[in-house]
Design an enzyme around this catalytic site. Structure first.
Site, PDB file in Angstrom:
ATOM      1  N   LYS A 177      55.797 -46.681 -42.112  1.00  0.00           N
ATOM      2  CA  LYS A 177      55.944 -47.345 -40.819  1.00  0.00           C
ATOM      3  C   LYS A 177      54.901 -46.720 -39.905  1.00  0.00           C
ATOM      4  CE  LYS A 177      57.131 -46.394 -37.286  1.00  0.00           C
ATOM      5  NZ  LYS A 177      57.026 -45.914 -35.927  1.00  0.00           N
ATOM      6  N   THR A 188      51.518 -40.820 -34.912  1.00  0.00           N
ATOM      7  CA  THR A 188      52.848 -41.204 -35.374  1.00  0.00           C
ATOM      8  C   THR A 188      52.880 -42.233 -36.431  1.00  0.00           C
ATOM      9  OG1 THR A 188      53.995 -40.738 -33.397  1.00  0.00           O
ATOM     10  CG2 THR A 188      55.111 -42.148 -34.886  1.00  0.00           C
ATOM     11  N   GLU A 274      50.507 -51.879 -32.819  1.00  0.00           N
ATOM     12  CA  GLU A 274      51.334 -52.545 -31.811  1.00  0.00           C
ATOM     13  C   GLU A 274      50.546 -53.631 -31.085  1.00  0.00           C
ATOM     14  OE1 GLU A 274      52.664 -49.171 -29.641  1.00  0.00           O
ATOM     15  OE2 GLU A 274      54.567 -49.040 -30.715  1.00  0.00           O
ATOM     16  N   ASN A 400      54.444 -51.215 -24.814  1.00  0.00           N
ATOM     17  CA  ASN A 400      54.464 -49.808 -24.422  1.00  0.00           C
ATOM     18  C   ASN A 400      54.731 -49.593 -22.943  1.00  0.00           C
ATOM     19  OD1 ASN A 400      53.986 -48.189 -26.847  1.00  0.00           O
ATOM     20  ND2 ASN A 400      52.228 -49.567 -27.007  1.00  0.00           N
TER      21      ASN A 400
END
Lengths: 405, 405
Positions: A177, A188, A274, A400
């Site tokens: 992920k 991340t 994203e 975000n």
């Protein structure tokens, strides 16, 4: 080596599961707890974020992997358990709950978390739910586990490869992920790999570190390196090959497959950045060294201005040179050429540091494709490297700007 | 020292003008050529981008400033004259045209450009227009010049200060542009300062470098450092003070005023970042050193995720810790506290590395203000630093997704 269907259960002797237990409170449909379990003891290794602020589960996992062995991986999404009250205690409680349900010791468990920073992990819902999670374990469970580790990811990420070592079929598979906060230094992202290869703790660590360097460390979504990044590999030895205990032909075959698998997962992460509408591949050739080429390429794919230009399908190659120029690498700008490429064609826009006249309409058609390549050549040496990123979009800002609610 | 109204003509003996000559072809209403001229010879200095790729006008200006003297500054917007065919020749032709119209030598002229990279500078329109530009010179021309150097800036940036040296009133004034591509290492921004102070070439350079370090080098809009950044200062000595030729009380007074002026212009740049809806001020206290505090603070204001959170008025302080953690500075996360502040109030959200319970609605009200401060304290030493940035917004993506058309 061949890519095959499957993920973390592609190799012999691994089961997985993923369910909703309540860490994600806003949507009870979304899975939030994943488990991967080997049928027998594994050699194991992990790579962790370089962020000074490390989430609690990383500290616990590092402790549990000191002996080079593990049996299972427990992962929750929805809460990072970073900078959170009782972080290490709650990470340990998660391990104990899984170990108890599996009949293992707590230090057989690798634990990871992803989600919001700074809020207490609701460990009770994990403790309550882990029994059901164990019940759901299956040799077909990879997709459930892959779904349960997703946060803002839109696409589930699995990959598996098959190859031979000493006449034995060996497989490596994994789930990942990490659409957001991905950065060269293992920003991340989470990736959990399994293999049935027999390989020693020392060699598994070497394979993992080497593979991370050419894959996850060469992607960037937004330059932010997270507190929770982690990549782990379990090897249960069930393929029956002679255990790999040193470098040599067998290790090379294994490492080649590991690299291919990790690059595939890393590119999937970059592509699913994203809000991303483009996968950007930047290859730099002719740099002084591979390291220089990597720094230059990373600087291009990390440049917010380049990312915005690709979002707008604008052939603004000046931003590519500009990003190379502030990367910290010395080079002669007059030796640089830039070409944009995609399935729709190929167009050179800058030669020897100067703009070329080019057909703007054609360039736009090329850059409208989802997968766009920026090819840079220079004349400093033989160094070459490819890095991957994505564009920055309205959707990124939206995601975000209000991630926590 | 007092801030006064005015800009680049606030000091005695400076005229300025700004007109449209045709570098910007898309909008004939927009001024695109600026001129600043001193009534007599000046000591002069400039600071340039650290980008390896340097625009042609910077190379020419550096050459012209070798003797520590200059008389005028010529600036065009709409074209960066970077990575462009005939770049240095065209920068030099611009200087020659201005010098000829002013009755000066070409090496009396500082030249700068801002705009799109890689396209040939239409030097002919500059040559044709510079006569009219000289005709328009005026002691009230600061605003015209400030308007002519704008690209995506929404707000014209001027500032002036007044103080005394040896009983003589001294002024420094300036204009600036730079809403986009601003970064700590003097990312794309232009600032042109003038003073009537008498000061030697050596001391003017020291004052300029020192002031840039605590102002323009401490702001970031998107982390991209441009090929064209430049900051210059002309000093004509008309204030009548004894020439400053060394460090000491007089220099300190001058330097203090320079710093205040440059910080004011830099904060105006950050506040007017492309598409920005918030000015973000981050102060780090208690770091090992001022340099550490600067690196930590810059990492926070440069974090795309923090910028997106502030855009959404989301008190996601974990991203502040996360950005500090990947800054490269070592510190104990358990000593870090984070407070958000604005005119609407002040709220501590993290103490000693752990989240505090806080009123989300109140935090949102605080973060909805235009000017938001992130106060970070740690326990490593006495180092303190403030940096400035802005949020990232839909509008930023829009502006930079299609900048060239």
């Amino acid at each position: 080596m061949n890519f095959i269907n499957g993920g973390v259960c592609a190799a012999k002797g691994f089961r997985a599961s993923g369910i909703h237990v309540g860490v994600k409170t806003s949507n009870t449909e979304k899975k939030d707890l994943a488990l991967i379990v080997a049928d027998c003891d594994c050699t194991a290794s992990a790579v962790y974020t370089k962020n000074v602020v490390k989430a609690a589960p990383l500290i616990i996992s590092k402790e549990h992997l000191k002996n080079g062995h593990a049996r299972a991986v427990l992962v929750n999404s929805g809460n990072a358990n970073a900078c959170a009250p009782d972080g290490e205690e709650n990470a340990l409680r998660s391990c104990r709950a899984a170990a108890s349900a599996l009949g293992l010791n707590a230090d057989d468990i690798i634990v990871a978390s992803t989600g919001v920073i700074g809020q207490r992990l609701p460990v009770e819902v994990i403790e309550n739910g882990v029994g059901e999670l164990v019940t759901q374990l299956s040799y077909d469970g990879s997709k459930d586990a892959a779904a349960a580790i997703m946060t803002t990811d839109l696409v589930m990420k699995e990959c598996a490869v098959e190859f031979e070592i000493g006449g034995k079929a060996v497989r490596i598979g994994g789930i990942a992920k990490g659409s957001g906060m991905i950065h060269p230094n293992m920003g991340t992202m989470l990736a959990f790999l399994t293999t049935d290869c027999a390989i020693s703790p020392v060699m598994i660590e070497k394979a993992l570190v080497d593979a991370a360097k050419v894959s996850f460390n060469r992607i960037s979504v937004d330059g932010d390196t997270s507190t929770n990044d982690m990549l782990s590999l379990l090897a249960n030895g069930l393929a029956g090959n002679d255990e790999i205990i040193e470098t040599g032909a067998d290790f090379e075959v294994f490492a080649y497959a590991m690299n291919a698998l990790c690059v595939d997962l890393a590119v999937k992460m970059a592509s699913d950045g994203e809000g991303a509408t483009h996968l950007i591949t930047c290859t730099v050739r002719g740099a002084k060294s591979e390291d220089d080429a990597e720094t230059l390429s990373k600087s291009v794919i990390s440049s917010t201005l380049t990312k915005a230009a690709i979002f707008g399908a604008d052939a603004n190659w000046g931003r590519v040179l500009c990003a190379m120029g502030y990367s910290g690498i010395e080079f002669d700008p007059d030796s640089v050429s830039v070409t944009f490429e995609s399935d729709a064609g190929r167009i050179m826009v800058c030669k020897n540091g100067r703009g070329l006249p080019f057909d703007e309409d054609n360039a736009k058609i090329i850059l409208m494709e989802h997968d766009v390549t920026i090819d840079v050549t220079m004349d400093e040496g033989q160094g070459e490297c490819t890095c991957w990123g994505c564009d920055i979009t309205y959707e990124y800002i939206k995601i975000n700007g209000d991630y926590r609610t």
